[in-house]
Design a protein around this motif. Structure first.
Motif, PDB file in Angstrom:
ATOM      1  N   LEU A 116       0.918  -1.225  -0.123  1.00  0.00           N
ATOM      2  CA  LEU A 116       0.007   0.024   0.083  1.00  0.00           C
ATOM      3  C   LEU A 116       0.809   1.182  -0.078  1.00  0.00           C
ATOM      4  O   LEU A 116       0.566   2.380  -0.748  1.00  0.00           O
ATOM      5  CB  LEU A 116      -1.013  -0.088   1.254  1.00  0.00           C
ATOM      6  CG  LEU A 116      -2.073   1.285   1.163  1.00  0.00           C
ATOM      7  CD1 LEU A 116      -2.795   1.217   0.114  1.00  0.00           C
ATOM      8  CD2 LEU A 116      -2.682   0.883   2.781  1.00  0.00           C
ATOM      9  N   LEU A 119       2.107   1.610  -3.386  1.00  0.00           N
ATOM     10  CA  LEU A 119       1.125   2.252  -4.251  1.00  0.00           C
ATOM     11  C   LEU A 119       0.959   3.817  -4.117  1.00  0.00           C
ATOM     12  O   LEU A 119       0.743   4.239  -5.157  1.00  0.00           O
ATOM     13  CB  LEU A 119      -0.191   1.576  -3.986  1.00  0.00           C
ATOM     14  CG  LEU A 119      -0.468   0.147  -4.569  1.00  0.00           C
ATOM     15  CD1 LEU A 119      -1.654  -0.428  -4.179  1.00  0.00           C
ATOM     16  CD2 LEU A 119      -0.528   0.012  -6.106  1.00  0.00           C
ATOM     17  N   GLU A 144      -2.369  -1.228 -10.621  1.00  0.00           N
ATOM     18  CA  GLU A 144      -1.415  -1.321  -9.744  1.00  0.00           C
ATOM     19  C   GLU A 144      -1.928  -2.094  -8.429  1.00  0.00           C
ATOM     20  O   GLU A 144      -1.385  -3.054  -7.704  1.00  0.00           O
ATOM     21  CB  GLU A 144      -0.307  -0.023  -9.314  1.00  0.00           C
ATOM     22  CG  GLU A 144       0.394   0.174 -10.415  1.00  0.00           C
ATOM     23  CD  GLU A 144       1.898  -0.353 -10.657  1.00  0.00           C
ATOM     24  OE1 GLU A 144       1.731  -1.380 -10.896  1.00  0.00           O
ATOM     25  OE2 GLU A 144       2.847   0.338 -10.482  1.00  0.00           O
ATOM     26  N   GLY A 145      -2.957  -1.376  -8.050  1.00  0.00           N
ATOM     27  CA  GLY A 145      -3.751  -2.002  -6.844  1.00  0.00           C
ATOM     28  C   GLY A 145      -4.372  -3.009  -7.018  1.00  0.00           C
ATOM     29  O   GLY A 145      -4.225  -3.976  -6.269  1.00  0.00           O
TER      30      GLY A 145
END
Length: 381
Positions: A116, A119, A144-145
């Motif tokens: 996270l 990101l 990407e997440g």
């Protein structure tokens, strides 16, 4: 029993794992450089190949140090970006294998937190795209997440499947231990029952002859002592199954011990005839043990209950099955109703476990008869 040692993977599995890691390292290098060239990097030697080599080399040790590999991979990606190089494959993808491997460990929450944070940084770093192409920026961030979520979920699923397989293996090991304990209990019962029957007969002989024929009484007592000693040796070999070192377990009584069993029974006063048809040497080990125990338990029952003077044993060694017939000339069963005690039940369970069948009851000409049909392992009907 002692706790089983940690399970070690077979050599073939370990070799395959090493080959897989080397292959993943090579693919990481190839794909990263190919993505760099496809997205406009003209000289991959200015960082792309170096980062690909680092990421690939780290994967070789990913199983031993998953979190270390993940952190070093992320550091390598950050250094690559901070050096002003164009990212040919985003932030998460170059460390995809490292993320998956780390997600299979108990530190999966740290993995999610690290991902996270990466990101968030990638979303901030790519904010210049937002001014020119919001759609591309959204696809970049969401892609990407989504990739991170898939990698973490895949790692969790793999870890859960591995734990489930381990539980199944542990259940199989426990079942094997339980079966072994049950087998030992049957063996102990057979040994004790036969020994007590034969020793009891010899003690009666000694008691009757003690005054009139002391030599015969002494001989009967010596025989009882010898049989008792052999029984104790058998029991010690069985009890070692329940101890820490299974390697110390002695072979169980089989057809090689049949002659000694018959000699002991004859010495107890029962006239025994043995008729063998076929080759006993070709009988598998588990079948041979079952045959021996059926004969042993039948003799014990005859000596204890039948009041017989003669017993006949006929064993047929066939290619597909072994047939065991034991008959005596005892008083039989009043009314023909057979009460199945531990001895008969143990014989039946032993034979049934090998796929065979056992019958026991009054013989047509008087006395008692036991018949066991045991298939030979690996034969076809």
């Amino acid at each position: 029993m002692a706790e089983l040692p940690p399970r070690r993977e077979p050599a073939t599995v370990r070799h395959f794992a090493r080959i897989t890691d080397v292959a993943l390292a090579a693919l990481t290098l190839v794909f990263f450089v190919a993505a760099a060239l496809a997205t406009g990097v003209h000289n991959p030697w200015q960082g792309s190949i170096q980062l690909g080599l680092v990421l690939g080399a780290l994967l070789v040790v990913r199983r031993r140090r998953p979190m270390t590999v993940l952190l070093l991979s992320i550091v390598g990606i950050f250094v690559y970006h901070l050096s002003g190089q164009w990212s040919p494959a985003g932030w998460i993808w170059p460390a995809a294998v490292a993320y998956f491997t780390a997600a299979t460990t108990p530190r999966v929450r740290w993995v999610a937190a690290i991902g996270l944070a990466q990101l968030v940084y990638s979303a901030v770093d790519a904010r210049w795209i937002l001014d020119t192409n919001p759609t591309r920026y959204l696809i970049h961030v969401l892609g990407e997440g989504l990739l991170l979520a898939v990698l973490v979920a895949a790692g969790l699923t793999y870890a859960a499947a591995t734990r489930w397989r381990e539980r199944l293996r542990e259940a199989d090991r426990r079942a094997h231990v339980a079966e072994e304990r049950l087998r030992v209990s049957h063996e102990v019962h057979d040994v004790i029952a036969h020994t007590l029957a034969v020793v009891g007969v010899q003690l009666n002989v000694a008691a009757d002859a003690l005054e009139d024929d002391p030599a015969a009484a002494a001989a009967a007592l010596r025989l009882a002592k010898d049989i008792r000693n052999r029984a104790m040796a058998d029991l010690r070999s069985l009890i070692t199954v329940l101890r820490d070192s299974p390697a110390d377990t002695a072979p169980q009584a089989d057809l090689a011990s049949l002659d000694t069993l018959i000699a002991d029974t004859r010495a107890a006063g029962l006239e025994v005839t043995l008729d063998e048809r076929g080759d006993r040497a070709a009988v598998p080990a588990m079948t041979a043990i079952a045959v021996h125990r059926v004969v042993q338990e039948s003799f014990a029952n005859t000596l204890k209950h039948a009041g017989a003077s003669r017993a006949e044993v006929t064993i047929g060694y066939g290619l597909r099955s072994i047939t065991v017939d034991i008959t005596d000339n005892g008083r039989g069963v009043p009314g023909g109703d057979v009460t199945e005690g531990h001895g008969l039940a143990g014989m039946r369970e032993r034979v049934n476990a090998l796929g065979g069948a056992l019958t026991a009851g009054p013989a047509p000409g008087g006395g008692f008869a036991v018949r066991a049909d045991i298939p030979v392992a690996g034969s076809t009907a």
